[in-house]
Design a protein around this motif. Structure first.
Motif, PDB file in Angstrom:
ATOM      1  N   SER A   1     -18.730  17.135  39.174  1.00 39.03           N
ATOM      2  CA  SER A   1     -17.379  16.983  39.536  1.00 39.03           C
ATOM      3  C   SER A   1     -17.004  15.631  40.098  1.00 39.03           C
ATOM      4  O   SER A   1     -17.551  15.351  41.369  1.00 39.03           O
ATOM      5  CB  SER A   1     -16.803  18.149  40.507  1.00 39.03           C
ATOM      6  N   GLU A   2     -16.440  14.738  39.361  1.00 40.33           N
ATOM      7  CA  GLU A   2     -15.724  13.643  40.023  1.00 40.33           C
ATOM      8  C   GLU A   2     -14.803  13.773  41.161  1.00 40.33           C
ATOM      9  O   GLU A   2     -14.878  13.083  42.086  1.00 40.33           O
ATOM     10  CB  GLU A   2     -15.378  12.612  38.913  1.00 40.33           C
ATOM     11  N   TYR A   3     -14.038  14.859  40.704  1.00 39.46           N
ATOM     12  CA  TYR A   3     -12.958  15.194  42.159  1.00 39.46           C
ATOM     13  C   TYR A   3     -13.689  15.346  43.241  1.00 39.46           C
ATOM     14  O   TYR A   3     -13.304  14.844  44.286  1.00 39.46           O
ATOM     15  CB  TYR A   3     -12.155  16.587  41.399  1.00 39.46           C
ATOM     16  N   LEU A   4     -14.737  16.172  43.272  1.00 39.34           N
ATOM     17  CA  LEU A   4     -15.534  16.465  44.516  1.00 39.34           C
ATOM     18  C   LEU A   4     -16.193  15.327  44.964  1.00 39.34           C
ATOM     19  O   LEU A   4     -16.051  14.706  46.078  1.00 39.34           O
ATOM     20  CB  LEU A   4     -16.589  17.610  44.221  1.00 39.34           C
ATOM     21  N   ARG A   5     -16.994  14.602  44.124  1.00 37.93           N
ATOM     22  CA  ARG A   5     -17.842  13.391  44.656  1.00 37.93           C
ATOM     23  C   ARG A   5     -16.655  12.021  45.162  1.00 37.93           C
ATOM     24  O   ARG A   5     -17.121  11.702  46.173  1.00 37.93           O
ATOM     25  CB  ARG A   5     -18.567  12.723  43.616  1.00 37.93           C
ATOM     26  N   ASN A   6     -15.592  12.034  44.302  1.00 40.00           N
ATOM     27  CA  ASN A   6     -14.792  10.892  44.954  1.00 40.00           C
ATOM     28  C   ASN A   6     -13.916  11.443  46.092  1.00 40.00           C
ATOM     29  O   ASN A   6     -13.663  10.626  47.001  1.00 40.00           O
ATOM     30  CB  ASN A   6     -13.881  10.610  43.638  1.00 40.00           C
ATOM     31  N   GLY A   7     -13.590  12.612  46.177  1.00 37.96           N
ATOM     32  CA  GLY A   7     -12.862  12.995  47.317  1.00 37.96           C
ATOM     33  C   GLY A   7     -13.614  13.013  48.672  1.00 37.96           C
ATOM     34  O   GLY A   7     -13.000  12.485  49.487  1.00 37.96           O
ATOM     35  N   ILE A   8     -14.842  13.383  48.504  1.00 37.24           N
ATOM     36  CA  ILE A   8     -15.510  13.265  49.560  1.00 37.24           C
ATOM     37  C   ILE A   8     -16.209  11.921  49.877  1.00 37.24           C
ATOM     38  O   ILE A   8     -16.384  11.622  51.258  1.00 37.24           O
ATOM     39  CB  ILE A   8     -16.783  14.309  49.425  1.00 37.24           C
ATOM     40  N   THR A   9     -16.407  11.065  49.188  1.00 38.64           N
ATOM     41  CA  THR A   9     -16.977   9.835  49.290  1.00 38.64           C
ATOM     42  C   THR A   9     -15.859   8.617  49.326  1.00 38.64           C
ATOM     43  O   THR A   9     -16.270   7.654  50.053  1.00 38.64           O
ATOM     44  CB  THR A   9     -17.992   9.193  48.132  1.00 38.64           C
ATOM     45  N   ARG A  10     -14.892   9.058  48.753  1.00 37.33           N
ATOM     46  CA  ARG A  10     -13.697   7.790  48.643  1.00 37.33           C
ATOM     47  C   ARG A  10     -12.358   8.132  49.396  1.00 37.33           C
ATOM     48  O   ARG A  10     -11.729   7.381  50.114  1.00 37.33           O
ATOM     49  CB  ARG A  10     -13.784   7.079  47.202  1.00 37.33           C
TER      50      ARG A  10
ATOM     51  N   TRP B   1      -6.671  10.338  52.950  1.00 36.04           N
ATOM     52  CA  TRP B   1      -5.841  11.294  52.994  1.00 36.04           C
ATOM     53  C   TRP B   1      -5.883  11.668  54.589  1.00 36.04           C
ATOM     54  O   TRP B   1      -4.689  12.064  55.180  1.00 36.04           O
ATOM     55  CB  TRP B   1      -6.601  12.694  52.590  1.00 36.04           C
ATOM     56  N   VAL B   2      -7.031  11.546  55.434  1.00 36.27           N
ATOM     57  CA  VAL B   2      -6.761  11.707  56.865  1.00 36.27           C
ATOM     58  C   VAL B   2      -5.976  10.651  57.454  1.00 36.27           C
ATOM     59  O   VAL B   2      -5.064  11.003  58.334  1.00 36.27           O
ATOM     60  CB  VAL B   2      -8.190  11.752  57.435  1.00 36.27           C
ATOM     61  N   ARG B   3      -6.089   9.560  57.055  1.00 37.88           N
ATOM     62  CA  ARG B   3      -5.183   8.393  57.667  1.00 37.88           C
ATOM     63  C   ARG B   3      -3.689   8.877  57.340  1.00 37.88           C
ATOM     64  O   ARG B   3      -2.796   8.380  58.243  1.00 37.88           O
ATOM     65  CB  ARG B   3      -5.378   6.903  57.014  1.00 37.88           C
ATOM     66  N   ARG B   4      -3.470   9.295  56.136  1.00 42.65           N
ATOM     67  CA  ARG B   4      -2.249   9.582  55.768  1.00 42.65           C
ATOM     68  C   ARG B   4      -1.694  11.133  56.214  1.00 42.65           C
ATOM     69  O   ARG B   4      -0.788  11.445  55.754  1.00 42.65           O
ATOM     70  CB  ARG B   4      -1.737   9.548  54.269  1.00 42.65           C
ATOM     71  N   ASN B   5      -2.383  11.687  57.002  1.00 36.85           N
ATOM     72  CA  ASN B   5      -1.981  13.031  57.518  1.00 36.85           C
ATOM     73  C   ASN B   5      -2.187  14.030  56.571  1.00 36.85           C
ATOM     74  O   ASN B   5      -1.279  14.911  56.268  1.00 36.85           O
ATOM     75  CB  ASN B   5      -0.711  13.124  58.187  1.00 36.85           C
TER      76      ASN B   5
ATOM     77  N   ASP C   1       2.218  13.057  48.363  1.00 38.20           N
ATOM     78  CA  ASP C   1       2.518  14.751  48.284  1.00 38.20           C
ATOM     79  C   ASP C   1       1.279  15.033  49.018  1.00 38.20           C
ATOM     80  O   ASP C   1       0.085  14.516  49.503  1.00 38.20           O
ATOM     81  CB  ASP C   1       2.083  14.855  46.846  1.00 38.20           C
ATOM     82  N   PRO C   2       1.385  16.366  49.443  1.00 38.67           N
ATOM     83  CA  PRO C   2       0.196  17.023  50.349  1.00 38.67           C
ATOM     84  C   PRO C   2      -0.940  17.065  49.284  1.00 38.67           C
ATOM     85  O   PRO C   2      -0.949  17.247  48.217  1.00 38.67           O
ATOM     86  CB  PRO C   2       0.866  18.478  50.644  1.00 38.67           C
ATOM     87  N   VAL C   3      -2.021  16.852  50.055  1.00 37.28           N
ATOM     88  CA  VAL C   3      -3.443  17.186  49.313  1.00 37.28           C
ATOM     89  C   VAL C   3      -3.585  18.359  48.699  1.00 37.28           C
ATOM     90  O   VAL C   3      -3.561  19.395  49.493  1.00 37.28           O
ATOM     91  CB  VAL C   3      -4.566  16.434  50.009  1.00 37.28           C
ATOM     92  N   ALA C   4      -3.845  18.511  47.391  1.00 40.44           N
ATOM     93  CA  ALA C   4      -4.243  19.918  46.844  1.00 40.44           C
ATOM     94  C   ALA C   4      -5.298  20.332  47.467  1.00 40.44           C
ATOM     95  O   ALA C   4      -6.504  19.596  47.599  1.00 40.44           O
ATOM     96  CB  ALA C   4      -4.346  19.668  45.241  1.00 40.44           C
ATOM     97  N   ASN C   5      -5.554  21.550  47.444  1.00 41.95           N
ATOM     98  CA  ASN C   5      -6.833  22.214  48.000  1.00 41.95           C
ATOM     99  C   ASN C   5      -7.172  21.870  49.417  1.00 41.95           C
ATOM    100  O   ASN C   5      -8.394  21.665  49.661  1.00 41.95           O
ATOM    101  CB  ASN C   5      -7.888  21.992  47.043  1.00 41.95           C
ATOM    102  N   TYR C   6      -6.268  21.560  50.321  1.00 39.86           N
ATOM    103  CA  TYR C   6      -6.482  21.047  51.636  1.00 39.86           C
ATOM    104  C   TYR C   6      -7.561  22.079  52.339  1.00 39.86           C
ATOM    105  O   TYR C   6      -8.278  21.496  52.924  1.00 39.86           O
ATOM    106  CB  TYR C   6      -5.179  20.998  52.295  1.00 39.86           C
ATOM    107  N   GLU C   7      -7.373  23.121  52.209  1.00 46.39           N
ATOM    108  CA  GLU C   7      -8.129  24.232  53.081  1.00 46.39           C
ATOM    109  C   GLU C   7      -9.422  24.105  52.669  1.00 46.39           C
ATOM    110  O   GLU C   7     -10.674  24.253  53.409  1.00 46.39           O
ATOM    111  CB  GLU C   7      -7.546  25.477  53.188  1.00 46.39           C
ATOM    112  N   LEU C   8      -9.672  24.017  51.369  1.00 46.97           N
ATOM    113  CA  LEU C   8     -11.205  23.827  50.779  1.00 46.97           C
ATOM    114  C   LEU C   8     -11.884  22.416  51.347  1.00 46.97           C
ATOM    115  O   LEU C   8     -12.886  22.222  51.340  1.00 46.97           O
ATOM    116  CB  LEU C   8     -11.289  23.978  49.568  1.00 46.97           C
TER     117      LEU C   8
END
Length: 160
Positions: free
Chosen positions: A75-84, A89-93, A100-107
């Motif tokens: 999953s490029e979504y998982l790898r890029n989300g966690i590494t890049r 996202w944190v900086r932009r709340n 837009d709100p980050v999809a799958n925020y709770e996960l």
């Protein structure tokens, strides 16, 4: 899964959905030396991305103490989300680059919390390209989804 301090745990994860969105399954294989553990589960209404995140979170949550980890995902979504992406996202709340709100925020929160105590190398592998462990977790995720679809709707399907 317990490990010796400084030991390397290898994890392979996969998640999928058919159709997407729709019924989905996730799976992980954790390996420490000769010890191996398989995990899988399924949800009736989900997405591919949610299943990929769930697989990684569940696998990391299974570790009993801080470990060195090589986590393999297709999953490029998982790898890029966690590494890049997550630092932005944190900086932009927890807003994406478009505001837009980050999809799958709770996960994402679950994955980040599960990853925090570990030293993790996130390794992307091409899906359905013959990698034996990637094929194995794909089969486990598919089997979990198919088993869930054979059960009554109110039955829990997590298999850990």
């Amino acid at each position: 899964m317990a490990s010796e301090p400084g030991g390397l745990v290898e994890i392979w994860t996969d998640g999928g959905c058919k159709p997407n969105p729709g019924a989905g399954g996730w799976a992980a294989v954790l390996r420490f030396g000769a010890a191996e553990r398989e995990m899988s589960g399924a949800e009736r209404e989900t997405t591919n991305n949610r299943m990929e995140l769930t697989a990684a979170a569940a696998a990391l949550e299974a570790l009993k103490r801080p470990c060195r980890v090589k986590l393999h995902t297709d999953s490029e979504y998982l790898r890029n989300g966690i590494t890049r992406w997550h630092t932005g996202w944190v900086r932009r709340n927890w807003r994406n680059a478009q505001g837009d709100p980050v999809a799958n925020y709770e996960l994402w929160q679950r994955v980040l919390a599960a990853a925090k105590p570990h030293e993790i190398e996130w390794i992307w592998v091409r899906g359905h390209a013959g990698d034996p462990m990637n094929e194995r977790v794909d089969q486990l995720a598919t089997a979990a989804r198919e088993a869930m679809l054979r059960e009554p709707a109110e039955t829990s399907t997590a298999r850990r």
